[in-house]
Design a protein around this motif. Sequence first.
Motif, PDB file in Angstrom:
ATOM      1  N   ILE A 196       0.832  -1.202   0.000  1.00 13.63           N
ATOM      2  CA  ILE A 196       0.000   0.000   0.000  1.00 13.63           C
ATOM      3  C   ILE A 196       0.871   1.257   0.000  1.00 13.63           C
ATOM      4  O   ILE A 196       0.594   2.234  -0.697  1.00 13.63           O
ATOM      5  N   GLY A 197       1.921   1.230   0.807  1.00  7.68           N
ATOM      6  CA  GLY A 197       2.857   2.348   0.829  1.00  7.68           C
ATOM      7  C   GLY A 197       2.444   3.508   1.717  1.00  7.68           C
ATOM      8  O   GLY A 197       3.122   4.534   1.748  1.00  7.68           O
ATOM      9  N   ILE A 198       1.348   3.348   2.432  1.00  4.68           N
ATOM     10  CA  ILE A 198       0.878   4.415   3.319  1.00  4.68           C
ATOM     11  C   ILE A 198       0.411   3.807   4.640  1.00  4.68           C
ATOM     12  O   ILE A 198      -0.349   2.837   4.643  1.00  4.68           O
ATOM     13  N   VAL A 199       0.888   4.379   5.731  1.00  3.63           N
ATOM     14  CA  VAL A 199       0.412   3.991   7.059  1.00  3.63           C
ATOM     15  C   VAL A 199      -0.360   5.181   7.611  1.00  3.63           C
ATOM     16  O   VAL A 199       0.232   6.171   8.050  1.00  3.63           O
ATOM     17  N   PRO A 200      -1.697   5.132   7.568  1.00  3.05           N
ATOM     18  CA  PRO A 200      -2.490   6.256   8.067  1.00  3.05           C
ATOM     19  C   PRO A 200      -2.413   6.342   9.588  1.00  3.05           C
ATOM     20  O   PRO A 200      -2.485   5.325  10.274  1.00  3.05           O
ATOM     21  N   VAL A 201      -2.250   7.545  10.080  1.00  2.24           N
ATOM     22  CA  VAL A 201      -2.247   7.776  11.525  1.00  2.24           C
ATOM     23  C   VAL A 201      -3.556   8.494  11.868  1.00  2.24           C
ATOM     24  O   VAL A 201      -3.748   9.650  11.500  1.00  2.24           O
ATOM     25  N   VAL A 202      -4.447   7.776  12.548  1.00  4.07           N
ATOM     26  CA  VAL A 202      -5.761   8.327  12.870  1.00  4.07           C
ATOM     27  C   VAL A 202      -5.777   8.795  14.318  1.00  4.07           C
ATOM     28  O   VAL A 202      -5.584   8.003  15.238  1.00  4.07           O
ATOM     29  N   ARG A 203      -5.992  10.083  14.495  1.00  2.00           N
ATOM     30  CA  ARG A 203      -6.149  10.644  15.838  1.00  2.00           C
ATOM     31  C   ARG A 203      -7.560  11.220  15.923  1.00  2.00           C
ATOM     32  O   ARG A 203      -7.907  12.137  15.183  1.00  2.00           O
ATOM     33  N   ALA A 204      -8.363  10.668  16.811  1.00  6.33           N
ATOM     34  CA  ALA A 204      -9.754  11.102  16.919  1.00  6.33           C
ATOM     35  C   ALA A 204     -10.116  11.318  18.376  1.00  6.33           C
ATOM     36  O   ALA A 204      -9.529  10.714  19.278  1.00  6.33           O
TER      37      ALA A 204
ATOM     38  N   HIS B 218     -16.530   7.330  17.663  1.00  6.31           N
ATOM     39  CA  HIS B 218     -17.344   7.670  16.495  1.00  6.31           C
ATOM     40  C   HIS B 218     -16.488   8.351  15.425  1.00  6.31           C
ATOM     41  O   HIS B 218     -16.550   7.991  14.238  1.00  6.31           O
ATOM     42  N   GLU B 219     -15.686   9.309  15.834  1.00  6.46           N
ATOM     43  CA  GLU B 219     -14.808   9.996  14.892  1.00  6.46           C
ATOM     44  C   GLU B 219     -13.782   9.033  14.303  1.00  6.46           C
ATOM     45  O   GLU B 219     -13.470   9.103  13.109  1.00  6.46           O
ATOM     46  N   ALA B 220     -13.268   8.139  15.143  1.00  4.98           N
ATOM     47  CA  ALA B 220     -12.274   7.174  14.667  1.00  4.98           C
ATOM     48  C   ALA B 220     -12.879   6.275  13.592  1.00  4.98           C
ATOM     49  O   ALA B 220     -12.230   5.954  12.589  1.00  4.98           O
ATOM     50  N   ARG B 221     -14.127   5.873  13.804  1.00  3.98           N
ATOM     51  CA  ARG B 221     -14.796   5.018  12.817  1.00  3.98           C
ATOM     52  C   ARG B 221     -15.008   5.771  11.499  1.00  3.98           C
ATOM     53  O   ARG B 221     -14.800   5.217  10.418  1.00  3.98           O
ATOM     54  N   ILE B 222     -15.432   7.026  11.594  1.00  2.91           N
ATOM     55  CA  ILE B 222     -15.630   7.836  10.389  1.00  2.91           C
ATOM     56  C   ILE B 222     -14.312   7.949   9.613  1.00  2.91           C
ATOM     57  O   ILE B 222     -14.275   7.788   8.390  1.00  2.91           O
ATOM     58  N   ALA B 223     -13.234   8.219  10.346  1.00  3.63           N
ATOM     59  CA  ALA B 223     -11.922   8.368   9.710  1.00  3.63           C
ATOM     60  C   ALA B 223     -11.483   7.072   9.045  1.00  3.63           C
ATOM     61  O   ALA B 223     -11.008   7.073   7.901  1.00  3.63           O
TER      62      ALA B 223
ATOM     63  N   ALA C  32     -11.899  18.210   9.101  1.00  2.00           N
ATOM     64  CA  ALA C  32     -12.852  17.421   8.327  1.00  2.00           C
ATOM     65  C   ALA C  32     -13.649  16.493   9.233  1.00  2.00           C
ATOM     66  O   ALA C  32     -14.856  16.304   9.041  1.00  2.00           O
ATOM     67  N   LEU C  33     -12.983  15.937  10.237  1.00  2.00           N
ATOM     68  CA  LEU C  33     -13.689  15.068  11.180  1.00  2.00           C
ATOM     69  C   LEU C  33     -14.718  15.851  11.984  1.00  2.00           C
ATOM     70  O   LEU C  33     -15.864  15.422  12.136  1.00  2.00           O
ATOM     71  N   LYS C  34     -14.308  16.988  12.509  1.00  2.00           N
ATOM     72  CA  LYS C  34     -15.213  17.795  13.335  1.00  2.00           C
ATOM     73  C   LYS C  34     -16.403  18.303  12.537  1.00  2.00           C
ATOM     74  O   LYS C  34     -17.515  18.427  13.054  1.00  2.00           O
ATOM     75  N   ALA C  35     -16.159  18.596  11.247  1.00  2.00           N
ATOM     76  CA  ALA C  35     -17.229  19.110  10.394  1.00  2.00           C
ATOM     77  C   ALA C  35     -18.047  17.982   9.761  1.00  2.00           C
ATOM     78  O   ALA C  35     -18.968  18.244   8.993  1.00  2.00           O
ATOM     79  N   ASN C  36     -17.709  16.743  10.115  1.00  2.00           N
ATOM     80  CA  ASN C  36     -18.390  15.562   9.567  1.00  2.00           C
ATOM     81  C   ASN C  36     -18.338  15.578   8.033  1.00  2.00           C
ATOM     82  O   ASN C  36     -19.362  15.422   7.357  1.00  2.00           O
ATOM     83  N   LYS C  37     -17.130  15.771   7.504  1.00  2.00           N
ATOM     84  CA  LYS C  37     -16.930  15.787   6.058  1.00  2.00           C
ATOM     85  C   LYS C  37     -15.934  14.696   5.664  1.00  2.00           C
ATOM     86  O   LYS C  37     -14.785  14.975   5.300  1.00  2.00           O
TER      87      LYS C  37
END
Length: 205
Positions: free
Chosen positions: A13-21, A25-30, A167-172
Amino acid sequence: MDKEKVRDRIAEIGIVPVVRASSPHEARIAAEAVCEGGIPIDLLVGAGTVLNAEAARRCLDAGAQFLVSPGLNLQTVELAVREGKLMMAGALTPTEVITAWEAGSDFVKVFPCGQVGGAKYIKALKGPLPQIPLVPTGGVNLNTAAEFIEAGAVALGIGGELVQAEALKANKPEVIVENARRFLAIVKQARAQMASSSIAARSRA
Protein backbone atom coordinates in the motif's frame (compact mmCIF):
# COMPACT_ATOMS: atom_id res chain seq x y z
CA MET A 1 -3.06 -12.27 9.44
CA ASP A 2 0.51 -13.31 10.21
CA LYS A 3 3.38 -10.87 10.52
CA GLU A 4 4.79 -11.51 7.05
CA LYS A 5 1.43 -10.77 5.40
CA VAL A 6 1.02 -7.60 7.48
CA ARG A 7 4.51 -6.48 6.47
CA ASP A 8 3.86 -7.20 2.80
CA ARG A 9 0.51 -5.39 2.91
CA ILE A 10 2.00 -2.23 4.41
CA ALA A 11 4.80 -2.22 1.87
CA GLU A 12 2.35 -2.83 -0.97
CA ILE A 13 0.00 0.00 0.00
CA GLY A 14 2.86 2.35 0.83
CA ILE A 15 0.88 4.41 3.32
CA VAL A 16 0.41 3.99 7.06
CA PRO A 17 -2.49 6.26 8.07
CA VAL A 18 -2.25 7.78 11.53
CA VAL A 19 -5.76 8.33 12.87
CA ARG A 20 -6.15 10.64 15.84
CA ALA A 21 -9.75 11.10 16.92
CA SER A 22 -11.48 12.51 19.98
CA SER A 23 -14.10 9.75 20.11
CA PRO A 24 -14.73 6.19 18.85
CA HIS A 25 -17.34 7.67 16.49
CA GLU A 26 -14.81 10.00 14.89
CA ALA A 27 -12.27 7.17 14.67
CA ARG A 28 -14.80 5.02 12.82
CA ILE A 29 -15.63 7.84 10.39
CA ALA A 30 -11.92 8.37 9.71
CA ALA A 31 -11.24 4.66 9.22
CA GLU A 32 -14.16 4.21 6.84
CA ALA A 33 -13.16 7.31 4.84
CA VAL A 34 -9.55 6.21 4.50
CA CYS A 35 -10.72 2.76 3.44
CA GLU A 36 -13.12 4.21 0.87
CA GLY A 37 -10.22 6.22 -0.48
CA GLY A 38 -8.37 3.00 -1.25
CA ILE A 39 -6.32 2.40 1.90
CA PRO A 40 -7.76 -0.69 3.65
CA ILE A 41 -7.02 0.51 7.16
CA ASP A 42 -9.79 -1.64 8.65
CA LEU A 43 -7.97 -4.78 7.53
CA LEU A 44 -4.86 -3.87 9.51
CA VAL A 45 -5.35 -2.07 12.78
CA GLY A 46 -2.21 -1.20 14.65
CA ALA A 47 -1.44 0.84 17.74
CA GLY A 48 0.63 4.00 17.53
CA THR A 49 2.60 6.01 20.09
CA VAL A 50 3.43 2.84 22.02
CA LEU A 51 6.00 4.06 24.53
CA ASN A 52 6.90 0.93 26.48
CA ALA A 53 6.42 -2.83 26.75
CA GLU A 54 3.56 -2.51 29.24
CA ALA A 55 1.57 -0.36 26.82
CA ALA A 56 2.50 -2.70 23.97
CA ARG A 57 1.12 -5.67 25.90
CA ARG A 58 -2.20 -3.88 26.46
CA CYS A 59 -2.42 -3.00 22.77
CA LEU A 60 -1.71 -6.57 21.67
CA ASP A 61 -4.25 -7.93 24.13
CA ALA A 62 -6.80 -5.51 22.64
CA GLY A 63 -6.17 -6.93 19.17
CA ALA A 64 -3.52 -4.68 17.60
CA GLN A 65 -1.90 -6.39 14.62
CA PHE A 66 1.19 -4.22 14.67
CA LEU A 67 2.90 -1.71 16.95
CA VAL A 68 4.34 1.71 16.17
CA SER A 69 6.51 3.72 18.55
CA PRO A 70 7.69 7.34 18.30
CA GLY A 71 11.13 6.46 19.64
CA LEU A 72 13.30 3.43 20.24
CA ASN A 73 12.37 1.29 23.24
CA LEU A 74 14.16 -2.04 22.99
CA GLN A 75 11.86 -3.79 25.47
CA THR A 76 8.91 -2.99 23.21
CA VAL A 77 10.73 -4.34 20.15
CA GLU A 78 11.67 -7.48 22.08
CA LEU A 79 8.05 -8.05 23.10
CA ALA A 80 6.82 -7.69 19.52
CA VAL A 81 9.47 -10.12 18.28
CA ARG A 82 8.61 -12.60 21.04
CA GLU A 83 4.89 -12.39 20.26
CA GLY A 84 5.43 -12.62 16.51
CA LYS A 85 3.83 -9.20 15.88
CA LEU A 86 5.01 -6.61 13.39
CA MET A 87 6.99 -3.75 14.90
CA MET A 88 7.66 -0.31 13.49
CA ALA A 89 10.08 1.22 15.95
CA GLY A 90 10.78 4.93 15.91
CA ALA A 91 14.32 6.19 15.37
CA LEU A 92 16.08 9.31 14.16
CA THR A 93 19.85 8.97 14.16
CA PRO A 94 21.74 6.38 12.09
CA THR A 95 22.72 4.62 15.33
CA GLU A 96 19.09 4.37 16.43
CA VAL A 97 18.00 3.16 13.00
CA ILE A 98 20.63 0.40 13.02
CA THR A 99 19.86 -0.55 16.62
CA ALA A 100 16.11 -0.80 15.91
CA TRP A 101 16.71 -2.95 12.84
CA GLU A 102 19.18 -5.28 14.56
CA ALA A 103 16.77 -5.68 17.50
CA GLY A 104 14.14 -7.06 15.12
CA SER A 105 11.99 -4.10 14.07
CA ASP A 106 10.30 -4.94 10.76
CA PHE A 107 10.21 -1.31 9.62
CA VAL A 108 11.97 1.69 11.11
CA LYS A 109 9.86 4.81 11.51
CA VAL A 110 12.03 7.89 11.02
CA PHE A 111 10.53 10.57 13.24
CA PRO A 112 10.32 13.55 13.19
CA CYS A 113 11.62 13.36 9.64
CA GLY A 114 10.43 16.70 8.32
CA GLN A 115 12.38 18.62 10.94
CA VAL A 116 15.76 17.08 10.04
CA GLY A 117 15.79 17.37 6.26
CA GLY A 118 12.78 15.41 5.03
CA ALA A 119 13.32 13.36 1.89
CA LYS A 120 17.00 14.37 1.75
CA TYR A 121 17.51 12.80 5.16
CA ILE A 122 15.88 9.55 4.05
CA LYS A 123 18.11 9.47 0.98
CA ALA A 124 21.15 10.07 3.16
CA LEU A 125 20.19 7.17 5.45
CA LYS A 126 19.46 4.81 2.58
CA GLY A 127 22.97 5.32 1.16
CA PRO A 128 24.77 3.24 3.81
CA LEU A 129 21.64 1.38 4.97
CA PRO A 130 19.86 0.19 1.80
CA GLN A 131 18.59 -2.98 3.49
CA ILE A 132 16.57 -1.19 6.17
CA PRO A 133 12.93 -0.37 5.24
CA LEU A 134 12.34 3.21 6.35
CA VAL A 135 8.94 4.82 6.98
CA PRO A 136 9.27 8.61 7.31
CA THR A 137 6.71 10.29 9.55
CA GLY A 138 6.42 14.01 10.10
CA GLY A 139 6.69 16.37 7.16
CA VAL A 140 4.89 14.04 4.75
CA ASN A 141 2.23 15.88 2.75
CA LEU A 142 0.86 16.01 -0.79
CA ASN A 143 3.79 18.17 -1.90
CA THR A 144 6.53 15.99 -0.41
CA ALA A 145 5.13 12.44 -0.66
CA ALA A 146 6.68 11.68 -4.06
CA GLU A 147 10.07 12.97 -2.91
CA PHE A 148 10.04 10.59 0.07
CA ILE A 149 9.22 7.58 -2.13
CA GLU A 150 11.90 8.57 -4.65
CA ALA A 151 14.38 8.93 -1.77
CA GLY A 152 13.85 5.28 -0.87
CA ALA A 153 11.03 5.20 1.70
CA VAL A 154 9.18 1.87 1.67
CA ALA A 155 6.01 3.53 2.97
CA LEU A 156 4.84 6.85 4.38
CA GLY A 157 3.41 7.57 7.81
CA ILE A 158 0.73 10.24 7.33
CA GLY A 159 -1.42 11.79 10.05
CA GLY A 160 -3.09 15.18 9.96
CA GLU A 161 -2.36 15.74 6.27
CA LEU A 162 -4.51 12.69 5.51
CA VAL A 163 -7.05 12.56 8.33
CA GLN A 164 -7.67 16.25 8.86
CA ALA A 165 -9.11 17.15 12.27
CA GLU A 166 -11.24 19.90 10.72
CA ALA A 167 -12.85 17.42 8.33
CA LEU A 168 -13.69 15.07 11.18
CA LYS A 169 -15.21 17.79 13.33
CA ALA A 170 -17.23 19.11 10.39
CA ASN A 171 -18.39 15.56 9.57
CA LYS A 172 -16.93 15.79 6.06
CA PRO A 173 -15.45 12.34 5.42
CA GLU A 174 -15.35 13.07 1.70
CA VAL A 175 -12.34 15.31 2.34
CA ILE A 176 -10.45 12.37 3.88
CA VAL A 177 -11.54 10.07 1.05
CA GLU A 178 -10.11 12.49 -1.51
CA ASN A 179 -6.88 12.90 0.50
CA ALA A 180 -6.41 9.12 0.58
CA ARG A 181 -6.94 8.83 -3.16
CA ARG A 182 -4.48 11.61 -3.89
CA PHE A 183 -1.77 10.16 -1.63
CA LEU A 184 -2.22 6.69 -3.15
CA ALA A 185 -1.97 8.12 -6.67
CA ILE A 186 1.23 9.95 -5.78
CA VAL A 187 2.84 6.82 -4.31
CA LYS A 188 1.82 4.73 -7.32
CA GLN A 189 3.11 7.29 -9.80
CA ALA A 190 6.41 7.79 -7.97
CA ARG A 191 7.01 4.04 -7.81
CA ALA A 192 6.17 3.61 -11.50
CA GLN A 193 8.56 6.40 -12.44
CA MET A 194 11.33 4.86 -10.35
CA ALA A 195 10.74 1.46 -11.99
CA SER A 196 10.91 2.92 -15.50
CA SER A 197 14.05 4.86 -14.63
CA SER A 198 15.64 1.69 -13.29
CA ILE A 199 14.79 -0.22 -16.47
CA ALA A 200 16.20 2.59 -18.59
CA ALA A 201 19.39 2.65 -16.55
CA ARG A 202 19.87 -1.10 -16.96
CA SER A 203 19.29 -0.93 -20.69
CA ARG A 204 22.02 1.70 -21.00
CA ALA A 205 24.49 -0.37 -18.98
